[in-house]
Scaffold this active site. Structure first.
Site, PDB file in Angstrom:
ATOM      1  N   HIS A  70       0.850  -1.187   0.000  1.00 46.95           N
ATOM      2  CA  HIS A  70       0.000   0.000   0.000  1.00 46.95           C
ATOM      3  C   HIS A  70       0.880   1.229   0.000  1.00 46.95           C
ATOM      4  O   HIS A  70       1.943   1.233   0.623  1.00 46.95           O
ATOM      5  CB  HIS A  70      -0.916   0.013   1.241  1.00 46.95           C
ATOM      6  CG  HIS A  70      -2.060   0.953   1.091  1.00 46.95           C
ATOM      7  ND1 HIS A  70      -1.949   2.282   1.380  1.00 46.95           N
ATOM      8  CD2 HIS A  70      -3.315   0.759   0.633  1.00 46.95           C
ATOM      9  CE1 HIS A  70      -3.107   2.868   1.122  1.00 46.95           C
ATOM     10  NE2 HIS A  70      -3.951   1.971   0.659  1.00 46.95           N
ATOM     11  N   ASP A  86      -8.018  -5.085  -0.145  1.00 47.13           N
ATOM     12  CA  ASP A  86      -8.524  -5.710  -1.362  1.00 47.13           C
ATOM     13  C   ASP A  86      -8.155  -7.169  -1.492  1.00 47.13           C
ATOM     14  O   ASP A  86      -8.758  -7.890  -2.284  1.00 47.13           O
ATOM     15  CB  ASP A  86      -8.043  -4.930  -2.591  1.00 47.13           C
ATOM     16  CG  ASP A  86      -8.865  -3.666  -2.740  1.00 47.13           C
ATOM     17  OD1 ASP A  86     -10.040  -3.716  -2.359  1.00 47.13           O
ATOM     18  OD2 ASP A  86      -8.329  -2.659  -3.202  1.00 47.13           O
TER      19      ASP A  86
HETATM   20  N1  ACO Z   1       4.283  -7.405  -5.202  1.00 47.44           N
HETATM   21  C1  ACO Z   1       5.629  -7.443  -5.299  1.00 47.44           C
HETATM   22  N2  ACO Z   1       6.440  -6.408  -5.001  1.00 47.44           N
HETATM   23  C2  ACO Z   1       5.845  -5.276  -4.592  1.00 47.44           C
HETATM   24  C3  ACO Z   1       4.444  -5.142  -4.468  1.00 47.44           C
HETATM   25  C4  ACO Z   1       3.666  -6.273  -4.792  1.00 47.44           C
HETATM   26  N3  ACO Z   1       2.325  -6.199  -4.675  1.00 47.44           N
HETATM   27  N4  ACO Z   1       4.136  -3.910  -4.044  1.00 47.44           N
HETATM   28  C5  ACO Z   1       5.305  -3.259  -3.902  1.00 47.44           C
HETATM   29  N5  ACO Z   1       6.343  -4.081  -4.231  1.00 47.44           N
HETATM   30  C6  ACO Z   1       7.774  -3.769  -4.120  1.00 47.44           C
HETATM   31  C7  ACO Z   1       8.258  -2.843  -5.229  1.00 47.44           C
HETATM   32  O1  ACO Z   1       8.708  -3.549  -6.359  1.00 47.44           O
HETATM   33  C8  ACO Z   1       9.354  -2.096  -4.529  1.00 47.44           C
HETATM   34  O2  ACO Z   1      10.475  -2.947  -4.425  1.00 47.44           O
HETATM   35  P1  ACO Z   1      11.975  -2.313  -4.451  1.00 47.44           P
HETATM   36  O3  ACO Z   1      12.101  -1.471  -3.221  1.00 47.44           O
HETATM   37  O4  ACO Z   1      12.879  -3.521  -4.453  1.00 47.44           O
HETATM   38  O5  ACO Z   1      12.082  -1.519  -5.728  1.00 47.44           O
HETATM   39  C9  ACO Z   1       8.827  -1.913  -3.097  1.00 47.44           C
HETATM   40  O6  ACO Z   1       7.951  -3.049  -2.893  1.00 47.44           O
HETATM   41  C10 ACO Z   1       8.076  -0.614  -2.881  1.00 47.44           C
HETATM   42  O7  ACO Z   1       7.024  -0.552  -3.844  1.00 47.44           O
HETATM   43  P2  ACO Z   1       6.466   0.774  -4.525  1.00 47.44           P
HETATM   44  O8  ACO Z   1       5.992   0.422  -5.909  1.00 47.44           O
HETATM   45  O9  ACO Z   1       7.472   1.878  -4.399  1.00 47.44           O
HETATM   46  O10 ACO Z   1       5.235   1.112  -3.607  1.00 47.44           O
HETATM   47  P3  ACO Z   1       4.114   2.156  -3.955  1.00 47.44           P
HETATM   48  O11 ACO Z   1       3.782   2.799  -2.666  1.00 47.44           O
HETATM   49  O12 ACO Z   1       4.500   3.034  -5.084  1.00 47.44           O
HETATM   50  O13 ACO Z   1       2.920   1.220  -4.488  1.00 47.44           O
HETATM   51  C11 ACO Z   1       0.983  -0.128  -4.554  1.00 47.44           C
HETATM   52  C12 ACO Z   1       1.844   0.842  -3.715  1.00 47.44           C
HETATM   53  C13 ACO Z   1       0.633   0.521  -5.915  1.00 47.44           C
HETATM   54  C14 ACO Z   1      -0.313  -0.416  -3.799  1.00 47.44           C
HETATM   55  C15 ACO Z   1       1.804  -1.430  -4.787  1.00 47.44           C
HETATM   56  O14 ACO Z   1       2.152  -2.008  -3.539  1.00 47.44           O
HETATM   57  C16 ACO Z   1       1.042  -2.441  -5.650  1.00 47.44           C
HETATM   58  O15 ACO Z   1       1.087  -2.349  -6.880  1.00 47.44           O
HETATM   59  N6  ACO Z   1       0.326  -3.411  -4.994  1.00 47.44           N
HETATM   60  C17 ACO Z   1      -0.486  -4.358  -5.730  1.00 47.44           C
HETATM   61  C18 ACO Z   1      -1.787  -3.700  -6.167  1.00 47.44           C
HETATM   62  C19 ACO Z   1      -2.759  -3.488  -5.022  1.00 47.44           C
HETATM   63  O16 ACO Z   1      -2.996  -4.383  -4.223  1.00 47.44           O
HETATM   64  N7  ACO Z   1      -3.360  -2.293  -5.006  1.00 47.44           N
HETATM   65  C20 ACO Z   1      -4.402  -1.965  -4.026  1.00 47.44           C
HETATM   66  C21 ACO Z   1      -4.006  -0.828  -3.175  1.00 47.44           C
HETATM   67  S1  ACO Z   1      -5.190  -0.616  -1.892  1.00 47.44           S
HETATM   68  C22 ACO Z   1      -6.476   0.230  -2.569  1.00 47.44           C
HETATM   69  O17 ACO Z   1      -6.444   0.852  -3.609  1.00 47.44           O
HETATM   70  C23 ACO Z   1      -7.705   0.143  -1.775  1.00 47.44           C
END
Ligand code: ACO
Length: 432
Positions: free
Chosen positions: A308, A366
């Site tokens: 998140h 979610d």
């Molecule tokens: N699976 C694998 N790796 C992940 C995931 C994931 N779901 N989420 C984040 N990471 C990793 C990234 O690759 C990154 O790794 P790094 O540090 O080695 O480069 C690190 O964790 C940080 O991730 P960011 O992308 O910088 O986190 P951000 O805050 O930008 O993204 C988000 C948050 C979009 C929710 C992301 O975690 C994601 O895509 N999750 C899956 C989709 C999801 O479940 N969305 C629902 C959100 S809740 C809502 O809308 C109610």
């Protein structure tokens, strides 16, 4: 505003900018950068707005590290346990918890608007049967602006109130009509003797040829999910509603923009993506392979429902919904469904995995909401639509807050330009 100020100095010119600090009631203070351009001639660079407060707001507070979520100051855990979606809607829109009489009045105002104009209902026939329900919902919500010209003066508080009642009342009817259209079944008219969520289930599942009994556990689960999804401060779809609304666009157009923003898999589309991912993984034995893919930066695969932008320790909504998820599965006798079993195993394995632990990637709301929707018989393509119904309340609250702010300005971000510098046009005959 406080007495505290940051001073930013441009070492090359010795020009200085005084940046005052503003405090909220709780949470981090912000640096007011309005003098930055005037005094130093620069803007700030913050892709994804991760560090930028675009507005002042009194609606919802989140502390991502502590896993706190407050609606108008009330903890989500208390609201989930004691309140109802209608009461939370009142609270988010009108700032305070209602008296019994105020709640009855509010609920009956919403009920009064549940039917759709028959002409609006005919719009659905323009969509192919396999159109995604989010496409239909965003289009039909936008088209509502063609129906209510007499109550669309955004600076008239009574018009805004009628809009709020109308959209909150009609979005379940629109959502259910989209679902019925996909099935080729007749639209089911709302039943105003039912509560908001029971009526939603009735419109989704009833057919004219036989009686339909709403399952109370399904209605209770839906009410809880709607409470948890009702608002989440300046998330992508809410910011979209604010940005669209800041131009003075009519509120139905602004809400429709919010529906479209919610659709993406990184936001509200994640609940649908979770179920698709579980089907893709298929069996518990495949989990390690998919975990490896999620860690591999060259693969586009992410573990949907994990991580998140704001909650970096746990999502308080996920904690609440996890319990409900187990309850629903047990009560509806679906605990033995292989996909649900897979979801629980994935959760267990990922929570122990070093990659996910070190990045603080926990299941978000979610991850569980899709599993619950699925257990109560809501098809996967409708998951994000259900989220949109709940979030409509938050969108309306934020839109109202913005429009009634006398200091409202059109939202207009800046950019760091990295394209070509000025060059002369070449005639097409002279280009290589
Ligand atoms: N699976 C694998 N790796 C992940 C995931 C994931 N779901 N989420 C984040 N990471 C990793 C990234 O690759 C990154 O790794 P790094 O540090 O080695 O480069 C690190 O964790 C940080 O991730 P960011 O992308 O910088 O986190 P951000 O805050 O930008 O993204 C988000 C948050 C979009 C929710 C992301 O975690 C994601 O895509 N999750 C899956 C989709 C999801 O479940 N969305 C629902 C959100 S809740 C809502 O809308 C109610």
């Amino acid at each position: 505003m406080t007495d505290k100020k940051f001073e930013l100095v441009d070492r090359a010119t010795e020009r200085k900018a005084q940046l005052p600090v503003r405090n909220g009631t709780i949470g981090p203070s912000v640096v007011d950068i309005s003098a930055l351009n005037k005094d130093l001639g620069v803007f700030t660079f913050d892709p994804g707005f991760g560090l930028t407060a675009a507005t002042e707001s009194r609606i919802t507070y989140i502390d991502g590290d502590a896993g706190t979520l407050l609606y108008r100051g009330f903890p989500i855990e208390q609201l989930a346990e004691k309140s109802s979606f209608m009461e939370c809607a009142y609270l988010l829109l009108l700032s305070e918890l209602p008296s019994r009489k105020q709640l009855e009045e509010f609920t009956s105002n919403i009920r009064y608007h549940t039917m759709l104009n028959e002409t609006l209902l005919r719009f659905f026939n323009g969509f192919h049967h396999n159109a995604h329900p989010m496409a239909m919902v965003s289009a039909v919500v936008a088209s509502m602006s063609a129906f209510y010209h007499d109550t669309m003066d955004i600076y008239n508080p009574r018009h805004r109130e009628i809009f709020a009642h109308r959209i909150i009342a009609k979005i379940p009817t629109i959502a259910a009509a989209a679902h019925k259209h996909s099935l080729g079944q007749p639209f089911v008219y709302p039943r105003n003797d039912l509560d908001y969520c029971s009526n939603m289930l009735h419109m989704l599942f009833a057919v004219p040829c036989e009686p339909y009994q709403v399952d109370p556990i399904a209605s209770q689960a839906l009410d809880l999910l709607f409470i948890l999804h009702a608002d989440h401060e300046q998330n992508a779809s809410t910011s979209t509603v604010r940005l669209a609304g800041s131009t003075g666009a009519n509120p139905y157009a602004a809400i429709s923009a919010g529906v479209s923003a919610l659709w993406g898999p990184a936001h509200g589309g994640a609940n649908e993506a979770v179920l698709a991912m579980l089907e893709q993984i298929g069996t518990v034995d495949n989990i390690p392979k998919y975990l490896d893919m999620a860690k591999d930066k060259s693969s586009h695969f992410r573990l949907m429902g994990f991580g998140h932008r704001v909650y970096k320790n746990f999502d308080p909504r996920a904690k609440i919904i996890r319990e409900m998820c187990h309850k629903v599965l047990a009560r509806l006798g679906r605990s033995d469904n292989p996909l649900f079993e897979l979801a629980l195993r994935l959760e267990e394995i990922a929570l122990k995995d070093e990659y996910f632990v070190s990045r603080k990637l926990y299941p978000n709301v979610d991850f569980y909401s899709g599993v619950i929707y699925s257990a109560i018989g809501i098809p996967r393509s409708m998951f994000t639509v259900m989220f949109a119904i709940a979030r409509t309340v938050g969108w309306v609250a934020h839109w109202q807050e913005m429009i009634s702010d006398p200091g409202m300005r059109i939202g207009r971000p800046r950019q760091l330009y990295t394209g070509a510098t000025k060059r002369d046009y070449t005639e097409i005959t002279k280009r290589s």
